[in-house]
Design a protein around this motif. Structure first.
Motif, mmCIF file in Angstrom:
data_model
loop_
_atom_site.group_PDB
_atom_site.id
_atom_site.type_symbol
_atom_site.label_atom_id
_atom_site.label_comp_id
_atom_site.label_asym_id
_atom_site.label_seq_id
_atom_site.Cartn_x
_atom_site.Cartn_y
_atom_site.Cartn_z
ATOM 1 N N UNK A 62 0.808 -1.207 0.000
ATOM 2 C CA UNK A 62 0.000 0.000 0.000
ATOM 3 C C UNK A 62 0.851 1.271 0.000
ATOM 4 N N UNK A 63 1.919 1.283 0.773
ATOM 5 C CA UNK A 63 2.750 2.492 0.864
ATOM 6 C C UNK A 63 3.365 2.843 -0.487
ATOM 7 N N UNK A 64 3.858 1.828 -1.203
ATOM 8 C CA UNK A 64 4.477 2.108 -2.501
ATOM 9 C C UNK A 64 3.440 2.575 -3.508
ATOM 10 N N UNK A 65 2.221 2.040 -3.442
ATOM 11 C CA UNK A 65 1.174 2.464 -4.373
ATOM 12 C C UNK A 65 0.748 3.903 -4.091
ATOM 13 N N UNK A 66 0.663 4.268 -2.810
ATOM 14 C CA UNK A 66 0.309 5.651 -2.469
ATOM 15 C C UNK A 66 1.382 6.605 -2.985
ATOM 16 N N UNK A 67 2.644 6.239 -2.798
ATOM 17 C CA UNK A 67 3.744 7.097 -3.254
ATOM 18 C C UNK A 67 3.733 7.244 -4.765
ATOM 19 N N UNK A 68 3.479 6.141 -5.470
ATOM 20 C CA UNK A 68 3.442 6.193 -6.928
ATOM 21 C C UNK A 68 2.262 7.038 -7.408
ATOM 22 N N UNK A 69 1.124 6.927 -6.733
ATOM 23 C CA UNK A 69 -0.040 7.736 -7.096
ATOM 24 C C UNK A 69 0.260 9.214 -6.890
ATOM 25 N N UNK A 70 0.917 9.541 -5.788
ATOM 26 C CA UNK A 70 1.244 10.935 -5.496
ATOM 27 C C UNK A 70 2.155 11.524 -6.579
ATOM 28 N N UNK A 71 3.093 10.729 -7.064
ATOM 29 C CA UNK A 71 3.992 11.215 -8.130
ATOM 30 C C UNK A 71 3.216 11.507 -9.405
ATOM 31 N N UNK A 72 2.280 10.646 -9.745
ATOM 32 C CA UNK A 72 1.489 10.858 -10.955
ATOM 33 C C UNK A 72 0.559 12.057 -10.811
ATOM 34 N N UNK A 73 0.002 12.254 -9.616
ATOM 35 C CA UNK A 73 -0.828 13.431 -9.366
ATOM 36 C C UNK A 73 0.007 14.694 -9.514
ATOM 37 N N UNK A 74 1.197 14.682 -8.935
ATOM 38 C CA UNK A 74 2.087 15.838 -9.013
ATOM 39 C C UNK A 74 2.441 16.159 -10.457
ATOM 40 N N UNK A 75 2.571 15.119 -11.272
ATOM 41 C CA UNK A 75 2.912 15.312 -12.678
ATOM 42 C C UNK A 75 1.713 15.730 -13.521
ATOM 43 N N UNK A 76 0.519 15.690 -12.942
ATOM 44 C CA UNK A 76 -0.673 16.097 -13.677
ATOM 45 C C UNK A 76 -1.100 15.126 -14.755
ATOM 46 N N UNK A 77 -0.850 13.843 -14.546
ATOM 47 C CA UNK A 77 -1.244 12.817 -15.517
ATOM 48 C C UNK A 77 -2.761 12.867 -15.727
ATOM 49 N N UNK A 78 -3.241 12.843 -16.976
ATOM 50 C CA UNK A 78 -4.688 12.980 -17.216
ATOM 51 C C UNK A 78 -5.539 11.890 -16.564
ATOM 52 N N UNK A 79 -5.128 10.618 -16.709
ATOM 53 C CA UNK A 79 -5.898 9.528 -16.111
ATOM 54 C C UNK A 79 -4.931 8.591 -15.400
#
Length: 544
Positions: A62-79
């Motif tokens: 779970x921790x690694x998935x949250x971190x990876x999601x945060x990086x994609x949010x920060x990058x502004x990934x569309x989906x």
């Protein structure tokens, strides 16, 4: 947010760890596996359609998935697919199949579910699956929203988590407090305004969610701390599939709790009036005023139901003679479907109560016949099996009319049959043997289409349930298979068609055919019993 409050208590009470629980449900585990496969298919389709606009969070802890999601949010990934959200200060945890970026910044949640989220109609706000942008949502002329409270509450949960993480759109941005659902058909995203008044009292989904969250959190914290329980056991619909039912059933049976006879709001209202047991309810005067306004059935029926339960009676008559439509030519019908995927079997039992006439043999012999496809559903072969069933049934109806005889067809709880009759006619419109929708609607609306469940519901009180498996044994009918039941038939079907990669099992096909044949023989036996002198052996409610 949708679970029984007592279940939440038991889930969090350390002292409940040693209490009895039901064995794991294989059907539930299979549904979870099917749902995971469905989500994977949707993710693969979106990955191909959106290309660079799509990034999926890799599997991991779970921790690694949250971190990876945060990086994609920060990058502004569309989906963002397979997103995991940070636990918020209130203790919420959750994940979203999709996070969709909206103009102006921030993300809206989209969940992928393996049930239908729309019905034929109009008014649902949708976008094509490959264009999952809430700003593009428009009224759909072919779909209306099917009520799915669980989906709405899950979306509200994710919105609150996105807000806590700082990943939600600003309150004044289009896309704020909205969420999308991709259902079983998986061709559109259905968008929901979570601020709209969908709930009783015109409460919004967000308001409903917030109230439930506060309540459920209090229940769970009190249980975890060993404090006084904030939720008492009471029989509700969820009990059928709850792992804690053996524990609650023992408590309720020992107390002879009123919810064993009446459930939901009726049981709550009676307890508030001081009527806590079946015996207290049975002792009331059915001709008098009820102790409190009761939702649901009439007060006299509620008292009679309690008295019948106390005597161990499965059914009680409301009237001396049960009115059941009969005909010269009768057909009992039962349909088998595999979840939401398709109807793979139409079974029919043909009988001639008015006597067989010359020429009737053109319809085939009296007795059971089946119209099936053994290709895994959904399949185009459903069109063939449904067309063969409808063509045969139409011939029976026409033969009765041509010879001046009456006709009737019977089922038990017409909701399922009607749904697949209409759904098959719509889905396969224009194929050989497929009737126009208007013809199906005419058949459903006719008095000759008889729902025996409605007959039972109108003229009997059923202390142990109104399902066919509960009522038909009172008429002396027994299924050949000791495991006969809808959930088990799902497992048999998987084996029958080789759905999980194994070779199709002919023995399981025969098992399904026998199960279906028994279902139509059960409605036949039930109808004959209701019209026979044996019905006098069933006590009248007024006699209790």
């Amino acid at each position: 947010m949708t679970r029984c409050r007592r279940r939440i208590h038991l889930d969090n009470d350390p002292q409940a760890a040693s209490e009895p629980r039901a064995l794991p449900d294989p059907a539930l585990e299979q549904r979870r596996a099917d749902a995971a496969e469905h989500r994977a298919r949707i993710a693969a389709e979106l990955a191909g359609a959106l290309d660079e606009g799509w990034h999926s969070v890799p599997e991991g802890d779970r921790a690694s998935r949250i971190a990876a999601t945060a990086e994609l949010v920060e990058a502004g990934v569309p989906v963002i697919g397979n997103a995991a959200l940070p636990q918020d200060p209130a203790g919420r945890r959750g994940a979203a199949e999709l996070l969709v970026r909206v103009p102006g910044g921030g993300y809206a949640p989209v969940i992928v579910v393996r049930h239908r989220v729309t019905d034929p109609g109009s008014g649902a706000f949708t976008t094509p699956l490959r264009e999952p942008w809430p700003a593009l949502a428009a009224p759909d002329p072919a779909r209306k929203v099917r009520s799915q409270p669980r989906d709405l509450l899950r979306l509200a949960h994710l919105v609150r988590m996105l807000q806590a993480a700082g990943w939600a759109p600003a309150a004044d941005v289009q896309g704020s407090d909205v969420g999308g659902v991709v259902g079983l058909d998986a061709d559109v995203v259905v968008w929901h305004d979570l601020r709209a008044g969908h709930w009783p009292g015109l409460r919004s989904t967000m308001d409903e969610y917030d109230a439930r969250f506060v309540d459920r959190e209090a229940v769970s914290r009190a249980a975890a701390a060993g404090g006084p329980a904030l939720a008492a056991p009471s029989r509700v619909l969820e009990c059928r599939s709850c792992p804690w039912w053996p524990t609650c059933e023992t408590v309720l049976s020992e107390a002879r709790d009123v919810s064993l006879v009446v459930r939901g709001e009726t049981a709550v209202a009676l307890r508030e009036a001081g009527i806590r047991t079946v015996d207290e309810l049975a002792a009331l005067d059915p001709t008098g005023e009820p102790p409190v306004a009761l939702p649901g059935m009439p007060f006299a029926d509620t008292v009679a139901l309690a008295r019948g339960w106390g005597r161990g009676l499965a059914v009680v008559r409301r009237v001396p003679r049960v009115p059941v439509r009969r005909a010269d030519v009768e057909v009992d019908v039962d349909m088998e479907s595999f979840g939401e995927s398709g109807a793979y079997l139409w079974g029919a039992l043909l009988t001639f109560p008015g006597g067989v006439r010359e020429g009737d043999d053109a319809l085939g012999p009296e007795g059971y016949r089946s119209f099936a496809t053994w290709e895994p559903v959904p399949t185009e072969d459903e069109a063939r099996s449904f067309a063969e069933f409808w063509t045969w049934l139409s011939r029976v109806r026409a033969r009765a009319e041509e010879t001046g005889r009456t006709f009737a067809a019977y089922c038990y709880n017409e909701q399922a049959e009607n749904r697949w009759l209409l759904g098959s006619a719509r889905r396969f419109a224009g194929r050989p043997g497929i009737p126009p929708i208007a013809d199906v609607e005419e058949f459903i609306a006719a008095d000759s289409w008889v729902d025996l469940f409605a007959v039972v519901n109108d003229w009997f009180l059923c202390a142990q349930g109104k399902g066919l498996k509960k009522v038909a044994p009172v008429a002396g009918f027994a299924w050949r298979d000791p495991e006969a039941g809808g959930e088990n038939s799902m497992r048999w079907y998987r084996d029958a068609v080789g759905m999980d990669g194994a070779e199709p099992d002919p023995a399981q096909r025969m098992r399904l055919l026998e199960y279906n044949a028994d279902d139509v023989h059960a409605t036949h036996a039930l109808r004959h019993w209701m019209c026979s002198p044996s019905i006098d052996d069933v006590p009248l409610a007024s006699e209790l």
